[in-house]
Design a protein around this motif. Structure first.
Motif, mmCIF file in Angstrom:
data_model
loop_
_atom_site.group_PDB
_atom_site.id
_atom_site.type_symbol
_atom_site.label_atom_id
_atom_site.label_comp_id
_atom_site.label_asym_id
_atom_site.label_seq_id
_atom_site.Cartn_x
_atom_site.Cartn_y
_atom_site.Cartn_z
ATOM 1 N N VAL A 255 0.841 -1.204 0.000
ATOM 2 C CA VAL A 255 0.000 0.000 0.000
ATOM 3 C C VAL A 255 0.879 1.259 0.000
ATOM 4 N N ILE A 256 1.924 1.251 0.818
ATOM 5 C CA ILE A 256 2.811 2.421 0.926
ATOM 6 C C ILE A 256 3.518 2.705 -0.394
ATOM 7 N N THR A 257 4.013 1.663 -1.052
ATOM 8 C CA THR A 257 4.758 1.876 -2.293
ATOM 9 C C THR A 257 3.849 2.379 -3.423
ATOM 10 N N ALA A 258 2.566 2.112 -3.299
ATOM 11 C CA ALA A 258 1.619 2.582 -4.326
ATOM 12 C C ALA A 258 1.225 4.045 -4.124
ATOM 13 N N GLU A 259 1.597 4.614 -2.980
ATOM 14 C CA GLU A 259 1.229 6.002 -2.693
ATOM 15 C C GLU A 259 2.001 6.966 -3.588
ATOM 16 N N ASP A 260 1.355 8.068 -3.924
ATOM 17 C CA ASP A 260 2.000 9.084 -4.757
ATOM 18 C C ASP A 260 2.686 10.100 -3.849
ATOM 19 N N SER A 261 3.741 9.658 -3.172
ATOM 20 C CA SER A 261 4.487 10.549 -2.282
ATOM 21 C C SER A 261 5.966 10.453 -2.620
ATOM 22 N N ASP A 262 6.777 11.329 -2.057
ATOM 23 C CA ASP A 262 8.193 11.325 -2.397
ATOM 24 C C ASP A 262 8.887 10.094 -1.817
ATOM 25 N N ALA A 263 10.062 9.809 -2.340
ATOM 26 C CA ALA A 263 10.778 8.583 -2.000
ATOM 27 C C ALA A 263 11.102 8.492 -0.513
ATOM 28 N N LEU A 264 11.594 9.572 0.073
ATOM 29 C CA LEU A 264 11.959 9.523 1.485
ATOM 30 C C LEU A 264 10.746 9.297 2.374
ATOM 31 N N ASP B 91 13.500 4.727 -8.169
ATOM 32 C CA ASP B 91 12.362 5.451 -8.744
ATOM 33 C C ASP B 91 12.494 6.956 -8.544
ATOM 34 N N ALA B 92 13.187 7.369 -7.470
ATOM 35 C CA ALA B 92 13.336 8.799 -7.177
ATOM 36 C C ALA B 92 14.038 9.522 -8.313
ATOM 37 N N GLU B 93 14.939 8.828 -9.013
ATOM 38 C CA GLU B 93 15.651 9.466 -10.123
ATOM 39 C C GLU B 93 14.695 9.828 -11.248
ATOM 40 N N VAL B 94 13.751 8.952 -11.518
ATOM 41 C CA VAL B 94 12.789 9.185 -12.599
ATOM 42 C C VAL B 94 11.673 10.133 -12.155
ATOM 43 N N ARG B 95 11.161 9.911 -10.954
ATOM 44 C CA ARG B 95 9.989 10.655 -10.485
ATOM 45 C C ARG B 95 10.328 12.038 -9.933
ATOM 46 N N GLU B 96 11.516 12.155 -9.317
ATOM 47 C CA GLU B 96 11.844 13.411 -8.629
ATOM 48 C C GLU B 96 13.134 14.060 -9.109
ATOM 49 N N GLY B 97 13.856 13.394 -10.028
ATOM 50 C CA GLY B 97 15.124 13.947 -10.489
ATOM 51 C C GLY B 97 16.189 13.957 -9.414
ATOM 52 N N LEU B 98 16.128 12.973 -8.498
ATOM 53 C CA LEU B 98 17.064 12.909 -7.380
ATOM 54 C C LEU B 98 17.697 11.524 -7.297
#
Length: 206
Positions: A71-80, A137-144
């Protein structure tokens, strides 16, 4: 079937209580049978070995943790935020289930079959793999991306939580694993990420 399932649950709950009440002690089937109020033969009708009883508790951990991780990984929130929620879930679970935490810590598995330790190792490996995926995923989704490699970063986060679990067991459940966790997390992740370098012109138009 319902009665049999209920008895199996009763045995596992008794085992978890004994692990909590007797930190450092090795649980015998004779003591467990006495706690449940049945004969040792009756225990073995539900579980062919004590190892299978421990496996039943490990399965409970896996189902409880990974159903929520999904459930947590499906959330649309930042990686940290997702990493924090997963590790906080682990710490809260261990705090509420001190007896089972002795299994996750390995303390209760001294002298038991190596298969059980391998199963616990597999549990932590699976958690670490999940953290790695979130950081990638943070690299693709957040550029980090992490300041260190993804593998090293995921290991650092998990090791921080595991250390708190070890302290909990070592203190005989007096030092709560969630104590100071939020403020320590803030310090741990202050400079965790760096921006992904912009692509060069040649790469952009390739």
């Amino acid at each position: 079937m319902t009665k049999r399932s209920s008895r199996k649950q009763e045995i596992l709950e008794a085992l978890a209580r004994m692990l909590e009440a007797n930190p450092g002690d090795r649980i015998t089937t004779a003591k467990l049978a006495e706690a449940v109020g049945v004969s040792e033969a009756a225990l073995y009708r539900h579980f062919p070995s004590k190892a299978k009883m421990f496996e039943g508790l490990i399965e409970f951990v896996e189902e409880s943790i990974f159903s929520r991780v999904q459930v947590i990984t499906a959330e649309d929130s930042d990686a940290l935020s997702r990493c924090y929620k997963i590790l906080s879930l682990l710490l809260v679970f261990t705090e509420r289930n001190p007896g089972i935490t002795r299994i996750l810590n390995g303390d209760a598995l001294a002298g038991e079959t190596a298969r059980l330790r391998a199963r616990v190792q597999q549990f932590y490996d699976r958690l670490e793999t999940q953290l790695k995926q979130i950081l990638r995923d943070a690299e693709v989704r957040e550029g980090l991306r992490p300041m260190i490699t993804v593998s090293a970063a995921a290991n650092l986060l998990l090791a921080s939580a595991e250390g708190r679990i070890c302290q909990y067991v070592r203190s005989e459940f007096k030092r709560r694993p969630t104590e100071y966790w939020e403020e320590q997390w803030q310090l741990l992740t202050q400079q965790f990420f760096k921006p992904v370098p912009a692509a060069s012109g040649a790469e952009t138009f390739a």
